[in-house]
Design a protein around this motif. Sequence first.
Motif, PDB file in Angstrom:
ATOM      1  N   CYS A 104      30.283 -31.136 -21.547  1.00 17.35           N
ATOM      2  CA  CYS A 104      30.741 -29.748 -21.656  1.00 17.35           C
ATOM      3  C   CYS A 104      29.908 -28.824 -20.775  1.00 17.35           C
ATOM      4  O   CYS A 104      30.450 -27.912 -20.119  1.00 17.35           O
ATOM      5  CB  CYS A 104      30.674 -29.278 -23.110  1.00 17.35           C
ATOM      6  SG  CYS A 104      31.868 -30.097 -24.198  1.00 17.35           S
ATOM      7  N   ARG A 105      28.592 -29.031 -20.762  1.00 16.70           N
ATOM      8  CA  ARG A 105      27.731 -28.171 -19.948  1.00 16.70           C
ATOM      9  C   ARG A 105      28.028 -28.328 -18.454  1.00 16.70           C
ATOM     10  O   ARG A 105      27.952 -27.347 -17.695  1.00 16.70           O
ATOM     11  CB  ARG A 105      26.261 -28.484 -20.244  1.00 16.70           C
ATOM     12  CG  ARG A 105      25.778 -27.930 -21.583  1.00 16.70           C
ATOM     13  CD  ARG A 105      24.259 -27.983 -21.696  1.00 16.70           C
ATOM     14  NE  ARG A 105      23.767 -29.365 -21.755  1.00 16.70           N
ATOM     15  CZ  ARG A 105      23.619 -30.037 -22.890  1.00 16.70           C
ATOM     16  NH1 ARG A 105      23.937 -29.479 -24.068  1.00 16.70           N
ATOM     17  NH2 ARG A 105      23.159 -31.281 -22.875  1.00 16.70           N
ATOM     18  N   LYS A 106      28.383 -29.533 -18.035  1.00 12.63           N
ATOM     19  CA  LYS A 106      28.744 -29.741 -16.624  1.00 12.63           C
ATOM     20  C   LYS A 106      30.017 -28.986 -16.256  1.00 12.63           C
ATOM     21  O   LYS A 106      30.264 -28.703 -15.084  1.00 12.63           O
ATOM     22  CB  LYS A 106      28.915 -31.234 -16.334  1.00 12.63           C
ATOM     23  CG  LYS A 106      27.597 -31.990 -16.275  1.00 12.63           C
ATOM     24  CD  LYS A 106      27.785 -33.443 -15.834  1.00 12.63           C
ATOM     25  CE  LYS A 106      26.436 -34.133 -15.699  1.00 12.63           C
ATOM     26  NZ  LYS A 106      26.568 -35.551 -15.246  1.00 12.63           N
ATOM     27  N   SER A 123      25.945 -36.256 -28.017  1.00  8.59           N
ATOM     28  CA  SER A 123      25.096 -35.694 -26.963  1.00  8.59           C
ATOM     29  C   SER A 123      25.750 -35.874 -25.593  1.00  8.59           C
ATOM     30  O   SER A 123      25.638 -35.005 -24.718  1.00  8.59           O
ATOM     31  CB  SER A 123      23.699 -36.333 -26.979  1.00  8.59           C
ATOM     32  OG  SER A 123      23.795 -37.733 -26.782  1.00  8.59           O
ATOM     33  N   THR A 124      26.469 -36.988 -25.412  1.00 11.55           N
ATOM     34  CA  THR A 124      27.213 -37.193 -24.157  1.00 11.55           C
ATOM     35  C   THR A 124      28.305 -36.146 -24.017  1.00 11.55           C
ATOM     36  O   THR A 124      28.526 -35.588 -22.930  1.00 11.55           O
ATOM     37  CB  THR A 124      27.841 -38.604 -24.117  1.00 11.55           C
ATOM     38  OG1 THR A 124      26.801 -39.572 -24.096  1.00 11.55           O
ATOM     39  CG2 THR A 124      28.719 -38.787 -22.884  1.00 11.55           C
ATOM     40  N   GLU A 140      30.308 -40.442 -19.128  1.00 13.05           N
ATOM     41  CA  GLU A 140      31.072 -39.191 -18.979  1.00 13.05           C
ATOM     42  C   GLU A 140      32.422 -39.447 -18.333  1.00 13.05           C
ATOM     43  O   GLU A 140      33.415 -38.792 -18.671  1.00 13.05           O
ATOM     44  CB  GLU A 140      30.244 -38.190 -18.166  1.00 13.05           C
ATOM     45  CG  GLU A 140      29.038 -37.662 -18.926  1.00 13.05           C
ATOM     46  CD  GLU A 140      27.997 -37.018 -18.028  1.00 13.05           C
ATOM     47  OE1 GLU A 140      27.038 -36.447 -18.566  1.00 13.05           O
ATOM     48  OE2 GLU A 140      28.130 -37.101 -16.785  1.00 13.05           O
ATOM     49  N   ARG A 165      26.697 -32.810 -23.074  1.00 10.16           N
ATOM     50  CA  ARG A 165      26.289 -32.821 -21.660  1.00 10.16           C
ATOM     51  C   ARG A 165      27.524 -32.681 -20.761  1.00 10.16           C
ATOM     52  O   ARG A 165      27.503 -31.959 -19.750  1.00 10.16           O
ATOM     53  CB  ARG A 165      25.548 -34.120 -21.355  1.00 10.16           C
ATOM     54  CG  ARG A 165      24.944 -34.184 -19.955  1.00 10.16           C
ATOM     55  CD  ARG A 165      24.006 -35.360 -19.784  1.00 10.16           C
ATOM     56  NE  ARG A 165      24.663 -36.638 -20.064  1.00 10.16           N
ATOM     57  CZ  ARG A 165      24.398 -37.391 -21.114  1.00 10.16           C
ATOM     58  NH1 ARG A 165      23.497 -37.007 -22.020  1.00 10.16           N
ATOM     59  NH2 ARG A 165      25.035 -38.543 -21.305  1.00 10.16           N
TER      60      ARG A 165
END
Length: 243
Positions: A51-53, A45-46, A14, A49
């Motif tokens: 984006c969600r953070k 998928s990285t 990330e 993840r």
Amino acid sequence: MFTNEVIATFNELELLLYKYIMQNKEKVVYMRIRDLADEAHVSTSTIMRFCRKLNCEGFSEFKVKLKLLFDEKSAPTIKSGQHVLAEFFERTQNENFILKLDEAAEAISKADHVLFIGISSSGILAEYGSRYLSSLGKFSTYLKDWYMPVHADLHNSITVALSVSGENDFTISHIHQLKEKGSKILSITNNAQSMIARMSDINVSYYVTEEFLDTSNITTQIPVIYILEEMARRVYEKSRKND
């Protein structure tokens, strides 16, 4: 969006993605998720993840927020030096301003000790003001160390405090400490209604429009230099008359 707290949660992949986005932000806002994954050498998928953070539902929302973020940080228009000087002289070159300068010079000329304080760019100018005044025969000191113990009796002294906003907590604290020891306070601020101005025995304000670049206060300091030099020259003239 990219706060220190959020960045601290990024894993190695990330962080790699974050660095790529920071270096290619203008291009990223128009990329598909698969294109970004290929360019940054991470998986989709990285990216999801990541984006969600950042509290984004998906990559599309992330791109919208990213574009808004950097649109907000686009370079603002900076006023020309001529505009700034015209504004300063238009607002201050009047009888009241001249009387304030003379009152300040009179107080400095009568003081046994002259101290200068300020922080950041105001600190740089405080040091300049101290040296300039000393060059014209009135010895003065710039207090650079905020934590220097003050045990002396300062009843025959004057402190020249510089602050653009007039609200700096460090300068306010320093003024309070020096006032407790008996020092008279002369402040040079942009606004006569500020806390530092109202705490002072004498205030000289210069009234120019404050300017910021991100979080940096880039308000011109030209009026402050003028005030410092004009006061020092008036102190010198008063000392000649008294000799």
